[in-house]
Design a protein around this motif. Sequence first.
Motif, PDB file in Angstrom:
ATOM      1  N   ASP A 136      53.203 -22.541 -30.636  1.00 39.08           N
ATOM      2  CA  ASP A 136      53.565 -23.558 -29.671  1.00 39.08           C
ATOM      3  C   ASP A 136      53.726 -25.009 -30.393  1.00 39.08           C
ATOM      4  O   ASP A 136      54.652 -25.765 -30.125  1.00 39.08           O
ATOM      5  CB  ASP A 136      52.354 -23.815 -28.638  1.00 39.08           C
ATOM      6  N   GLU A 137      52.863 -25.218 -31.459  1.00 39.28           N
ATOM      7  CA  GLU A 137      52.886 -26.406 -32.261  1.00 39.28           C
ATOM      8  C   GLU A 137      54.014 -26.429 -33.029  1.00 39.28           C
ATOM      9  O   GLU A 137      54.737 -27.455 -33.225  1.00 39.28           O
ATOM     10  CB  GLU A 137      51.659 -26.682 -32.927  1.00 39.28           C
ATOM     11  N   ARG A 138      54.476 -25.292 -33.596  1.00 39.06           N
ATOM     12  CA  ARG A 138      55.589 -25.245 -34.554  1.00 39.06           C
ATOM     13  C   ARG A 138      56.820 -25.327 -33.575  1.00 39.06           C
ATOM     14  O   ARG A 138      57.908 -26.062 -33.985  1.00 39.06           O
ATOM     15  CB  ARG A 138      55.479 -23.809 -35.383  1.00 39.06           C
ATOM     16  N   VAL A 139      56.802 -24.840 -32.427  1.00 36.41           N
ATOM     17  CA  VAL A 139      58.046 -24.941 -31.385  1.00 36.41           C
ATOM     18  C   VAL A 139      58.244 -26.700 -31.314  1.00 36.41           C
ATOM     19  O   VAL A 139      59.324 -27.261 -31.318  1.00 36.41           O
ATOM     20  CB  VAL A 139      57.870 -24.458 -30.277  1.00 36.41           C
ATOM     21  N   LYS A 140      57.254 -27.215 -30.874  1.00 40.94           N
ATOM     22  CA  LYS A 140      57.082 -28.677 -30.616  1.00 40.94           C
ATOM     23  C   LYS A 140      57.538 -29.375 -31.732  1.00 40.94           C
ATOM     24  O   LYS A 140      58.551 -30.273 -31.752  1.00 40.94           O
ATOM     25  CB  LYS A 140      55.689 -29.170 -29.959  1.00 40.94           C
TER      26      LYS A 140
ATOM     27  N   ALA B  53      57.955 -22.216 -22.307  1.00 37.05           N
ATOM     28  CA  ALA B  53      56.556 -22.270 -22.106  1.00 37.05           C
ATOM     29  C   ALA B  53      55.838 -23.027 -23.086  1.00 37.05           C
ATOM     30  O   ALA B  53      54.993 -23.814 -22.778  1.00 37.05           O
ATOM     31  CB  ALA B  53      56.150 -20.763 -22.011  1.00 37.05           C
ATOM     32  N   ALA B  54      56.368 -23.047 -24.437  1.00 36.97           N
ATOM     33  CA  ALA B  54      55.468 -23.885 -25.473  1.00 36.97           C
ATOM     34  C   ALA B  54      55.903 -25.472 -25.008  1.00 36.97           C
ATOM     35  O   ALA B  54      54.803 -26.035 -25.359  1.00 36.97           O
ATOM     36  CB  ALA B  54      56.115 -23.608 -26.787  1.00 36.97           C
ATOM     37  N   LEU B  55      56.878 -25.735 -24.783  1.00 40.18           N
ATOM     38  CA  LEU B  55      57.261 -26.900 -24.578  1.00 40.18           C
ATOM     39  C   LEU B  55      56.411 -27.699 -23.051  1.00 40.18           C
ATOM     40  O   LEU B  55      55.902 -28.457 -23.233  1.00 40.18           O
ATOM     41  CB  LEU B  55      58.773 -27.371 -24.280  1.00 40.18           C
ATOM     42  N   LEU B  56      56.555 -26.659 -22.342  1.00 43.55           N
ATOM     43  CA  LEU B  56      55.842 -27.117 -20.945  1.00 43.55           C
ATOM     44  C   LEU B  56      54.244 -27.250 -21.218  1.00 43.55           C
ATOM     45  O   LEU B  56      53.689 -27.936 -20.456  1.00 43.55           O
ATOM     46  CB  LEU B  56      56.196 -26.275 -20.012  1.00 43.55           C
ATOM     47  N   GLY B  57      53.658 -26.436 -21.954  1.00 41.83           N
ATOM     48  CA  GLY B  57      52.548 -26.090 -22.106  1.00 41.83           C
ATOM     49  C   GLY B  57      51.826 -27.462 -22.633  1.00 41.83           C
ATOM     50  O   GLY B  57      50.522 -27.680 -22.353  1.00 41.83           O
TER      51      GLY B  57
END
Lengths: 211, 262
Positions: A136-140, B53-57
């Motif tokens: 998730d952090e990598r995506v962000k 989901a990653a961005l919304l999370g």
Amino acid sequence: MQDPGSAEAEPPDTAPGDASPGPLRADEFEQLTADIARPLHATALRLTRNRADADDLVQETLFRAFRSLATFRRGTKFRAWMFRILHNVFINRIRHEQLAPAATDPADIDPADAAHPVPDIRALGELPALADRHFDERVKAAVDALPENFRAPLVLFSVGDLSYQEIADTLGIPIGTVMSRLHRARKQLRNELLGYAREQRIGADDDGGRA
Amino acid sequence: MSGCERFARSLLAHLDGELRGAEAEAARAHEAACPPCGARAAAEREFEERVSAALLGASDGAADVVARGVGRARAPVTRLPGGSAVAWFRRPALRRAAAVAAVALVAVQAAWFFCIPPFECSYLQAVEETAEGLPPAPALATPSAAPCIERLCPAEALGPYRLQRAERTKVVVYGWPIDAKRAEYTGPDGPLTVIWCDGEVGEPSFRRRVERGGRTWWIASENGRSIVAWMCPVTETLCTLVAAAPEERLLALAETVRQGER
């Protein structure tokens, strides 16, 4: 993501039409904004790349939207209207801070885009689990690293759930430019994540070798 | 181009729900009929959902932020979140108040400029005060032995009025003292004062203005006295005559004084 089969159907966040004439009431506004709280805030977060600024941006957006309720037409998509305000407020802020992105970017129009599809995502291998914070952090981080011109369409699409046309209206650019920017944003994001996947695999192999 | 190549080219538009009509139908059909393309579409769909989901999370607490924002928006606030002020002209009540204030200000200025009561003309007041500042002159006394002030020598007699004294004085207009010369006469109607301003004071803001003999005269009646003003032909300064006499007589006397200035 939009369900392809329901693209023509009335979105669930469309404000009530004929049943309640006149401008949106405050309680309706409150309900509709609660429904889009997460995407609205997530979009603000990716645009500003800073939680405090995102909170401010969302609050100013809500303030301006509430003060402009009379301009909202019932039967139109509330979500798209809110994201347009959000983006306008964001642009006003960065203009105020003289950080505005270039209005035209030669990289926008790339006729070769259509001929070069984005990398096949299966090259990533198996996607990490939903709770994988590293992924998730990598995506962000990858999204934050995108140029503003590419980041906004991607976030409005992936988080805001807006259609190409709605993104075009929100950003005030032609739909072809939206498609081009979205395409390039995705390509850049995938390349970043492919690099991440390679690192993970190398790490896993190293661990396996040591064991 | 094979069906799979065509599908690959339109894959993202298909998944994004942006294909329409026959194109959308063809993509749906190919996805269902072609296992490899179906698998790729499923992987793409999963990836896009995973990215969303990653961005919304990252937006935990978004509901609170939005609830607070709505609360603030509904409250009668005067400042935006983030500290920027709400422009006052965007607030209807303040805009109306500003418009009323502007109209009132213009009306007051107009009343002041045109000497509409309760405002009085500054120059008129100044002249009156200057005229009233004279000590009472002895009735029909002997004229001054040396009535000339610098090069201005008032006539010893203006019709039935006799010169009593002539001296330097000040006319205070808008708090600004202007050097002037003053001659006081006495006659059957009481005192008559002539004031010659040395400095420019512009045209007097009297309510009445008459054209007579090809010249402009300003006339006012205040406190039982008539006041006539005119621009001196040589010095371009203002001269004024004040007396408790009928206007017509005063105008005739003013013409006499004016001719004597040449």
